[in-house]
Design a protein around this motif. Structure first.
Motif, PDB file in Angstrom:
ATOM      1  N   ARG A  24       0.827  -1.214   0.000  1.00  0.00           N
ATOM      2  CA  ARG A  24       0.000   0.000   0.000  1.00  0.00           C
ATOM      3  C   ARG A  24       0.859   1.262   0.000  1.00  0.00           C
ATOM      4  O   ARG A  24       0.342   2.375   0.032  1.00  0.00           O
ATOM      5  CB  ARG A  24      -0.921   0.004   1.233  1.00  0.00           C
ATOM      6  CG  ARG A  24      -1.988  -1.089   1.163  1.00  0.00           C
ATOM      7  CD  ARG A  24      -2.529  -1.434   2.532  1.00  0.00           C
ATOM      8  NE  ARG A  24      -3.401  -0.409   3.104  1.00  0.00           N
ATOM      9  CZ  ARG A  24      -3.791  -0.412   4.379  1.00  0.00           C
ATOM     10  NH1 ARG A  24      -3.377  -1.372   5.210  1.00  0.00           N
ATOM     11  NH2 ARG A  24      -4.585   0.520   4.828  1.00  0.00           N
ATOM     12  N   GLU A  71      -3.794   6.368  11.925  1.00  0.00           N
ATOM     13  CA  GLU A  71      -4.834   5.685  11.141  1.00  0.00           C
ATOM     14  C   GLU A  71      -5.598   6.684  10.273  1.00  0.00           C
ATOM     15  O   GLU A  71      -5.900   6.427   9.109  1.00  0.00           O
ATOM     16  CB  GLU A  71      -5.816   4.925  12.055  1.00  0.00           C
ATOM     17  CG  GLU A  71      -5.228   3.669  12.708  1.00  0.00           C
ATOM     18  CD  GLU A  71      -4.582   2.702  11.710  1.00  0.00           C
ATOM     19  OE1 GLU A  71      -5.080   2.566  10.581  1.00  0.00           O
ATOM     20  OE2 GLU A  71      -3.536   2.103  12.064  1.00  0.00           O
ATOM     21  N   ALA A  72      -5.881   7.829  10.859  1.00  0.00           N
ATOM     22  CA  ALA A  72      -6.591   8.866  10.097  1.00  0.00           C
ATOM     23  C   ALA A  72      -5.744   9.347   8.920  1.00  0.00           C
ATOM     24  O   ALA A  72      -6.266   9.613   7.830  1.00  0.00           O
ATOM     25  CB  ALA A  72      -6.942  10.042  11.010  1.00  0.00           C
ATOM     26  N   ALA A 109      -0.398  12.646   6.519  1.00  0.00           N
ATOM     27  CA  ALA A 109      -1.011  12.112   5.292  1.00  0.00           C
ATOM     28  C   ALA A 109      -0.164  12.493   4.072  1.00  0.00           C
ATOM     29  O   ALA A 109       0.092  11.666   3.193  1.00  0.00           O
ATOM     30  CB  ALA A 109      -2.428  12.645   5.144  1.00  0.00           C
ATOM     31  N   GLU A 159      -5.156   7.326   1.566  1.00  0.00           N
ATOM     32  CA  GLU A 159      -5.788   6.383   0.635  1.00  0.00           C
ATOM     33  C   GLU A 159      -7.018   6.975  -0.046  1.00  0.00           C
ATOM     34  O   GLU A 159      -7.400   6.534  -1.122  1.00  0.00           O
ATOM     35  CB  GLU A 159      -6.083   5.059   1.352  1.00  0.00           C
ATOM     36  CG  GLU A 159      -4.744   4.379   1.709  1.00  0.00           C
ATOM     37  CD  GLU A 159      -4.832   2.941   2.164  1.00  0.00           C
ATOM     38  OE1 GLU A 159      -5.831   2.604   2.832  1.00  0.00           O
ATOM     39  OE2 GLU A 159      -3.886   2.172   1.866  1.00  0.00           O
ATOM     40  N   LYS A 160      -7.606   7.995   0.603  1.00  0.00           N
ATOM     41  CA  LYS A 160      -8.769   8.633  -0.024  1.00  0.00           C
ATOM     42  C   LYS A 160      -8.385   9.886  -0.818  1.00  0.00           C
ATOM     43  O   LYS A 160      -9.249  10.572  -1.355  1.00  0.00           O
ATOM     44  CB  LYS A 160      -9.785   9.022   1.052  1.00  0.00           C
ATOM     45  CG  LYS A 160     -10.535   7.820   1.598  1.00  0.00           C
ATOM     46  CD  LYS A 160     -11.615   8.233   2.574  1.00  0.00           C
ATOM     47  CE  LYS A 160     -12.378   7.017   3.054  1.00  0.00           C
ATOM     48  NZ  LYS A 160     -12.755   7.134   4.470  1.00  0.00           N
ATOM     49  N   SER A 179      -4.680   6.745  16.571  1.00  0.00           N
ATOM     50  CA  SER A 179      -5.809   7.182  15.738  1.00  0.00           C
ATOM     51  C   SER A 179      -5.378   8.283  14.764  1.00  0.00           C
ATOM     52  O   SER A 179      -5.874   8.341  13.647  1.00  0.00           O
ATOM     53  CB  SER A 179      -7.018   7.596  16.589  1.00  0.00           C
ATOM     54  OG  SER A 179      -6.648   8.612  17.475  1.00  0.00           O
ATOM     55  N   VAL A 237      -3.501   7.530   7.316  1.00  0.00           N
ATOM     56  CA  VAL A 237      -3.524   6.468   6.301  1.00  0.00           C
ATOM     57  C   VAL A 237      -4.809   6.586   5.482  1.00  0.00           C
ATOM     58  O   VAL A 237      -4.793   6.532   4.244  1.00  0.00           O
ATOM     59  CB  VAL A 237      -3.447   5.067   6.960  1.00  0.00           C
ATOM     60  CG1 VAL A 237      -3.619   3.974   5.904  1.00  0.00           C
ATOM     61  CG2 VAL A 237      -2.128   4.887   7.699  1.00  0.00           C
ATOM     62  N   ASP A 238      -5.890   6.801   6.210  1.00  0.00           N
ATOM     63  CA  ASP A 238      -7.187   6.940   5.566  1.00  0.00           C
ATOM     64  C   ASP A 238      -7.183   8.124   4.588  1.00  0.00           C
ATOM     65  O   ASP A 238      -7.619   8.007   3.437  1.00  0.00           O
ATOM     66  CB  ASP A 238      -8.234   7.156   6.672  1.00  0.00           C
ATOM     67  CG  ASP A 238      -9.625   6.845   6.170  1.00  0.00           C
ATOM     68  OD1 ASP A 238      -9.775   5.789   5.514  1.00  0.00           O
ATOM     69  OD2 ASP A 238     -10.540   7.655   6.417  1.00  0.00           O
ATOM     70  N   GLU A 239      -6.629   9.234   5.063  1.00  0.00           N
ATOM     71  CA  GLU A 239      -6.574  10.446   4.232  1.00  0.00           C
ATOM     72  C   GLU A 239      -5.711  10.198   2.992  1.00  0.00           C
ATOM     73  O   GLU A 239      -6.058  10.599   1.884  1.00  0.00           O
ATOM     74  CB  GLU A 239      -6.016  11.612   5.057  1.00  0.00           C
ATOM     75  CG  GLU A 239      -6.157  12.965   4.371  1.00  0.00           C
ATOM     76  CD  GLU A 239      -5.527  14.109   5.178  1.00  0.00           C
ATOM     77  OE1 GLU A 239      -5.421  13.983   6.428  1.00  0.00           O
ATOM     78  OE2 GLU A 239      -5.141  15.113   4.555  1.00  0.00           O
TER      79      GLU A 239
END
Lengths: 351, 338
Positions: A56, A308-309, A101, A315-316, A305, A311-313
């Protein structure tokens, strides 16, 4: 020479104060800031390696082991300062205010990952070695000319001291007495080449003599020594006294990058006695009444967190804009380039 | 500085200046009008530069703005990057183009791509000046003409004036440009003639060539010191009844394709002249431009009269390396009688 540049240390491997001169400057806020940021970037770093293993993230340069050096130095900066990092200093840049991010994006091959927030002067990481040292000298020179209190920091590794630009950067900075801190992380290896094969000098700090500037050798895994010595160098720079060379002796616990296998070139037991900088801070906190289970747990939850946030940002994040192949090369695109872009877009059927 | 004769032309004050004086005049103006202008280089202060480009400037503007740097090309360009991203407008003098190579990494990996790498968050509007070229019996390495090392490099512009008027106008345009610009100054032309140069501020647009001689039979394309060779060749060709048009390219990147296309469509023949080595020389890019824009108008293959694929020889032999008017005439006759 090692005797002339003894390693400065404020806490030892067991987290006990060995230099009590700073005791009353170590308050709860500083301890918590150091702990929070070191834990935060460690969580980031380990996550990045996992993401790379899962496919990833692209090739990644980890910094585990160097958290005290990166956080301690970055916390000594002020908002208007300039940071010139390498590709292994994202711990420092994240601490200074770069988004996690965006940093993940960088390692995913996205140019957006180079872009720092508008209120933070963080340069894209130098990938060629030592080229950022003259940049830091130049940016600091501009601050001096304007008469501000801002300064610059250049991060670089032990291998960088073999490059010509190391010399040219330190020489310019010292000749023009500009407010810059040259922050070396001596982590023992330049990819596979150990420091004793990199240089014939016993220390990096001693190289300061050649430039007539202060040089200091510190325990780079002691976050307090890093923080206070960097701050001192910055105070000195802001006072108009020119550059300082800091050698933070540390250890690259992992590989050069996720594409590298250090077992090929490192003796098996080397680094076994290395005491993790975060562990050292934890021991200090327990020894001196800064340990609070509840706060520690909350901090662990918070940093996890946040990562994780991020990573989310990452990936989005919107997909890359194909036109960014052509954008940002010139302020105004030359006709030749417009034609090449149009021709390629037509080839793709987008025109 | 030598005596300057002032005269008035078209209600505009002009001075009779050599190319090097025009550069000096341009830098003086840039220092006067913008506090952010800072000149960095070796021997440019008290000494006024080895060619006297900065003569008198340190005296007027002080050592903080006209800075004698350590002998350190990567340091000059590297610190100029830091100054430029942090609000200053550096003019970095590299003493000779042949000495720019230690700074090549800084130019290639940073000057040319900081805008791209930071998505325009950081930019380096700066000017790098470098005297180039052979023909003045300089010691070895001082005579290089390696412009294509830089035209090949995305993110930087390259200009090369052949005369005093263009030199000042291009220098000012380079300073006003939001992107880094390399100004290559032909040493051979530094003092070869004087032009009427406006006293005030003006620019010569980057990316625009100029027809310096109109003609109908063949287009000669050149720049810098080769313009005078092209002019000599055109005169010799005229004696043989051949009418040459000469394009002074002035900007080497981005090249003015329109001026080349329009001229070649008219004359139907082209001879390209440059003193750089043939292989990988800019002549090849110009051939491509003609191929893309005027192929069907051509009545003969394009000729290139260039340096050879050798290091510029020691000066005892440099006249054999440099294109001569006689070689150019040979090329002209070849394309005309094809």
């Amino acid at each position: 020479m090692e005797d002339n540049y003894p390693i400065k240390r404020i806490i030892d491997d067991q987290g006990s104060l060995v230099d009590t001169g700073f005791e009353n400057q170590i308050d709860e806020q500083l301890v918590q800031d150091l702990y929070y940021h070191m834990l935060r970037i460690r969580t980031f770093d380990r996550k990045a390696i996992n993401l790379q293993r899962q496919g990833r993230l692209g090739t990644y340069a980890p910094f585990e082991g160097q958290e005290a050096a990166q956080v301690g130095s970055a916390l000594a900066l002020k908002a208007g300062d300039w940071v010139f990092p390498t590709y292994r200093d994202h711990g420092a840049t994240i601490t200074f205010g770069k988004s996690m991010a965006r940093t993940f994006l960088y390692w995913n091959g996205r140019v957006e990952g180079c872009v720092a927030p508008q209120d933070r002067n963080i340069f894209p990481p130098a990938v060629p070695i030592a080229t950022q040292l003259p940049h830091a000298a130049g940016a600091a020179w501009a601050e001096k000319r304007r008469g501000t209190q801002n300064a610059a920091i250049a991060y670089f590794g032990d291998g960088a001291t073999s490059e010509g630009d190391f010399h040219e950067g330190l020489n310019f900075a010292s000749v023009f007495k500009v407010p810059v801190v040259f922050f070396n992380q001596n982590n023992g290896y330049a990819i596979s080449v150990p420091i004793e094969k990199q240089m014939n000098s016993e220390t990096i700090a001693q190289k300061s003599v050649a430039y007539g500037i202060p040089g200091v050798r510190i325990d780079g895994n002691d976050c307090f020594a890093v923080y206070f010595e960097t701050k001192k160098a910055f105070d000195n720079a802001r006072a108009g006294n020119g550059p300082t060379l800091i050698e933070a002796v540390t250890w690259r616990k992992g590989a050069h990058t996720t594409a590298d296998d250090p077992s090929k070139y490192r003796p098996e037991k080397q680094g076994e006695d290395f005491v993790d900088p975060l562990t050292r801070l934890e021991l200090f906190m327990k020894n001196y009444g800064h340990w609070n289970d509840e706060w520690i747990q909350a901090t662990k939850d918070k940093t996890s967190s946040e990562v994780e946030a991020a990573v989310d940002e990452m990936e989005k994040f919107p997909p890359p804009n194909l036109e960014d192949v052509f954008n940002h090369v010139y302020a105004e695109m030359p006709a030749q380039l417009v034609e090449q872009r149009e021709s390629y877009l037509a080839h793709l059927g987008r025109r | 500085m030598a005596q300057i004769k002032e005269s008035i032309t078209n209600n505009e004050t002009t001075k009779q200046l050599t190319l090097i004086q025009a550069i000096n005049d341009g830098m003086r103006l840039l220092l006067e009008e913008d506090d952010r202008t800072i000149i960095l280089g070796e021997d440019i202060g008290k000494n006024g530069g080895v060619f006297r480009a900065t003569e008198g400037l340190q005296e007027t503007f002080g050592g903080d703005r006209v800075v004698d740097t350590p002998l350190s090309e990567a340091g000059i360009i590297g610190t100029s990057i830091g100054l430029a991203v942090n609000g200053f407008r550096p003019i970095a003098e590299i003493q000779f183009l042949g000495f720019i190579y230690p700074a090549y990494e800084q130019i290639m990996t940073h000057v040319s791509r900081i805008r791209m790498r930071s998505m325009s968050r950081f930019t380096v509007p700066m000017v790098i000046r470098a005297p180039y070229g052979a023909g003045i019996r300089a010691p070895e390495i001082h005579s290089d003409s390696t412009e294509t090392l830089f035209t090949h490099m995305p993110g930087i512009k390259v200009v090369c004036p052949s005369n005093p008027y263009d030199a000042k106008g291009l220098l000012i345009a380079a300073m006003e440009d939001p992107d880094p610009v390399l100004v290559l100054e032909p040493m051979k032309n530094y003092r070869s003639k004087r032009d009427e140069v406006p006293v005030g501020k003006y620019t010569v647009e980057i990316g625009k060539g100029k027809i310096v001689r109109e003609g109908t039979d063949v287009t000669l394309i050149a720049w810098g010191a080769m313009i005078s060779i092209a002019e000599k060749a055109a005169k010799l060709a005229a004696q043989k009844g051949i009418s040459c048009e000469i394009i002074d390219l002035r900007t080497l990147y981005p090249i003015d394709r329109d001026i080349i296309a329009n001229s070649v469509k008219k004359t139907t023949r082209a001879v390209i002249i440059h003193e750089a080595q043939n292989t990988g020389g800019l002549g090849n890019d110009i051939v491509s431009i003609i191929n893309d824009t005027a192929f069907l108008y051509l009545r003969a293959p394009i000729e290139r009269i260039t340096g050879f694929d050798v290091p510029v020889p020691f000066f005892a032999l440099e006249e054999h390396y440099l294109p001569t008017a006689a070689r150019v005439v040979e090329g002209i006759e070849k394309v005309v009688h094809f």
